[in-house]
Design a protein around this motif. Sequence first.
Motif, PDB file in Angstrom:
ATOM      1  N   GLY A   1       4.111   5.352 -16.235  1.00 11.96           N
ATOM      2  CA  GLY A   1       3.477   6.627 -15.537  1.00 11.96           C
ATOM      3  C   GLY A   1       4.306   7.943 -16.035  1.00 11.96           C
ATOM      4  O   GLY A   1       5.522   8.416 -15.202  1.00 11.96           O
TER       5      GLY A   1
ATOM      6  N   ARG B   1       7.310   5.274  -9.765  1.00 17.17           N
ATOM      7  CA  ARG B   1       6.933   4.647 -10.951  1.00 17.17           C
ATOM      8  C   ARG B   1       7.735   4.196 -11.705  1.00 17.17           C
ATOM      9  O   ARG B   1       8.094   4.650 -12.997  1.00 17.17           O
ATOM     10  CB  ARG B   1       6.042   5.626 -11.623  1.00 17.17           C
TER      11      ARG B   1
ATOM     12  N   CYS C   1       8.056  14.593  -1.164  1.00 19.94           N
ATOM     13  CA  CYS C   1       6.801  14.123  -1.925  1.00 19.94           C
ATOM     14  C   CYS C   1       6.894  14.600  -3.429  1.00 19.94           C
ATOM     15  O   CYS C   1       6.144  14.098  -4.115  1.00 19.94           O
ATOM     16  CB  CYS C   1       5.978  15.127  -1.155  1.00 19.94           C
TER      17      CYS C   1
ATOM     18  N   ALA D   1       1.794   2.422  -3.446  1.00 19.03           N
ATOM     19  CA  ALA D   1       0.767   2.880  -4.068  1.00 19.03           C
ATOM     20  C   ALA D   1       0.532   4.611  -3.882  1.00 19.03           C
ATOM     21  O   ALA D   1       0.372   5.282  -4.555  1.00 19.03           O
ATOM     22  CB  ALA D   1      -0.647   2.200  -3.860  1.00 19.03           C
ATOM     23  N   LEU D   2       0.835   4.635  -2.198  1.00 16.94           N
ATOM     24  CA  LEU D   2       0.598   6.102  -1.946  1.00 16.94           C
ATOM     25  C   LEU D   2       1.751   6.745  -2.235  1.00 16.94           C
ATOM     26  O   LEU D   2       1.298   7.899  -2.841  1.00 16.94           O
ATOM     27  CB  LEU D   2       0.623   5.903  -0.373  1.00 16.94           C
TER      28      LEU D   2
ATOM     29  N   SER E   1       3.433   6.425  -5.099  1.00 19.27           N
ATOM     30  CA  SER E   1       3.345   6.820  -6.403  1.00 19.27           C
ATOM     31  C   SER E   1       2.285   7.524  -6.812  1.00 19.27           C
ATOM     32  O   SER E   1       2.217   7.812  -7.987  1.00 19.27           O
ATOM     33  CB  SER E   1       3.322   5.066  -7.179  1.00 19.27           C
ATOM     34  N   ASN E   2       1.429   7.914  -6.087  1.00 17.49           N
ATOM     35  CA  ASN E   2       0.193   8.756  -6.308  1.00 17.49           C
ATOM     36  C   ASN E   2       0.521  10.087  -6.441  1.00 17.49           C
ATOM     37  O   ASN E   2       0.937  10.885  -5.474  1.00 17.49           O
ATOM     38  CB  ASN E   2      -0.902   8.800  -5.247  1.00 17.49           C
ATOM     39  N   GLN E   3       0.757  10.600  -7.729  1.00 21.66           N
ATOM     40  CA  GLN E   3       1.373  12.192  -7.938  1.00 21.66           C
ATOM     41  C   GLN E   3       0.271  12.959  -7.221  1.00 21.66           C
ATOM     42  O   GLN E   3       0.830  13.979  -6.656  1.00 21.66           O
ATOM     43  CB  GLN E   3       1.448  12.157  -9.453  1.00 21.66           C
ATOM     44  N   ARG E   4      -1.040  13.173  -7.330  1.00 24.45           N
ATOM     45  CA  ARG E   4      -1.847  13.912  -6.786  1.00 24.45           C
ATOM     46  C   ARG E   4      -1.746  14.119  -5.202  1.00 24.45           C
ATOM     47  O   ARG E   4      -1.549  15.205  -4.760  1.00 24.45           O
ATOM     48  CB  ARG E   4      -3.367  13.604  -7.256  1.00 24.45           C
ATOM     49  N   LEU E   5      -1.518  12.926  -4.654  1.00 26.21           N
ATOM     50  CA  LEU E   5      -1.486  12.984  -3.296  1.00 26.21           C
ATOM     51  C   LEU E   5      -0.207  13.598  -2.906  1.00 26.21           C
ATOM     52  O   LEU E   5      -0.121  14.413  -1.887  1.00 26.21           O
ATOM     53  CB  LEU E   5      -1.694  11.663  -2.771  1.00 26.21           C
TER      54      LEU E   5
ATOM     55  N   ARG F   1       0.717  -1.098   0.120  1.00 26.46           N
ATOM     56  CA  ARG F   1       0.090  -0.044   0.224  1.00 26.46           C
ATOM     57  C   ARG F   1       0.856   1.360   0.016  1.00 26.46           C
ATOM     58  O   ARG F   1       0.584   2.298  -0.608  1.00 26.46           O
ATOM     59  CB  ARG F   1      -0.918   0.011   1.224  1.00 26.46           C
TER      60      ARG F   1
ATOM     61  N   PRO G   1       6.745  10.473  -6.437  1.00 23.68           N
ATOM     62  CA  PRO G   1       5.951   9.713  -7.587  1.00 23.68           C
ATOM     63  C   PRO G   1       7.062   9.519  -8.912  1.00 23.68           C
ATOM     64  O   PRO G   1       6.525   8.879  -9.824  1.00 23.68           O
ATOM     65  CB  PRO G   1       4.977  10.583  -7.689  1.00 23.68           C
TER      66      PRO G   1
END
Length: 391
Positions: free
Chosen positions: A297, A293, A285, A235-236, A238-242, A232, A289
């Motif tokens: 991505g 990735r 941060c 995934a967090l 790798s989450n560019q928006r977050l 998990r 991402p």
Amino acid sequence: MTTAAAPVSRPRAFIPALEGMRGMAALGVLVTHVAFQTGTSGTPVIGPMLERFDMAVAVFFALSGFLLWRPHAAAAHGVGRAPKASRYLLHRVARVLPAYWVVVVFVLVLLPGAAHSANWRVWVSNLHLLQVFVPLTLTDGLTQMWSLSVEMAFYLVLPLLAWLVVRLRGRAARWRVPVLCGLIAVTLTWNLWPIPTPDAIHADNWLPGYLPWFAAGMLLAELIHLARTDARWVALLSNQRLMWAIAVAAFLLSATEFGGPAGLERAQPWQYAMKMVLGAILGFCLLAPLVMRSTGGHHRWLESRTAAILGRWSYGIFLWHLVVLTVVFPVFGILPFHGNFGYVIVLTTLLTLPLAAASFALVEEPARRWAARWDRRDAAARAERARSTVG
């Protein structure tokens, strides 16, 4: 029976988006200096945010931490070998010093404000990147070089840091992340230590205070080898928006009293520590991402041709922009600290980019090619010695 999740495929050797991010960081440094010297930093709301673009230095440091620690992390996880210290230092010297020396000589010989006060101490300190240790040696056109002095100190210390954790290999490599977190925690207290310094010198401009920003990138260099496809946390990260939303929040918070006072006033110890925390979060941060990735991505803007060019020119932008900014005011009849932010930033950017391009083409790239040729000759000589020994 439970099957262990497969690791994410081997990270890419070259991540184009990081080059674009480097270009954006260089422009961020330019923005903060234009904001300060036009007096725009005093404008309510927008002023503190423009001035706090000095947090772009945190991105530079995190990038260095990631890229230079990555071979050591890979070796610890059984992927490749760490570079020899001599080869590593040669490439760092070739990357940094030739273009830097060109700017220093230009400024101390031709820039009036600097040339008139350039005594032997100023020359020696600037040529050897010792400005943060020698009082009153930061001079017009070169004041941004304090961060390059810190960066060079990191280059010198990195082999020692790698040696200290060299036994954490194989299965023990998972302990490298807690060790780096411990390094961050300890160095966040640097501003509280009673470090004796000469007058006009502050230890909070030395490497230990900024190690959290470098360590943010070093952590990512370790994490890319611990990632599993079903984790998990992968995934967090790798989450560019977050991740970028958290980075924006850290940046906005740094533009308040938590990031320290505006201008040249020194921060309180708690503000200094908070700025280091926020800078580490920002660098981590923004990069997470991009590096997590490893199998896909794309980042359309950061991998664009324009961003790639700015990335290649980023060092030249950093080196030359203050020289240009110093000249823009008298040449165009603009009073410092009296506004005209938009006009000044356009002029500074347009005049800096050709100098940065020339620096890359005429100094930086030839120095890089020279280091690469030295590598090939050294490898050939070692191969020849090995054949002679066998024979």
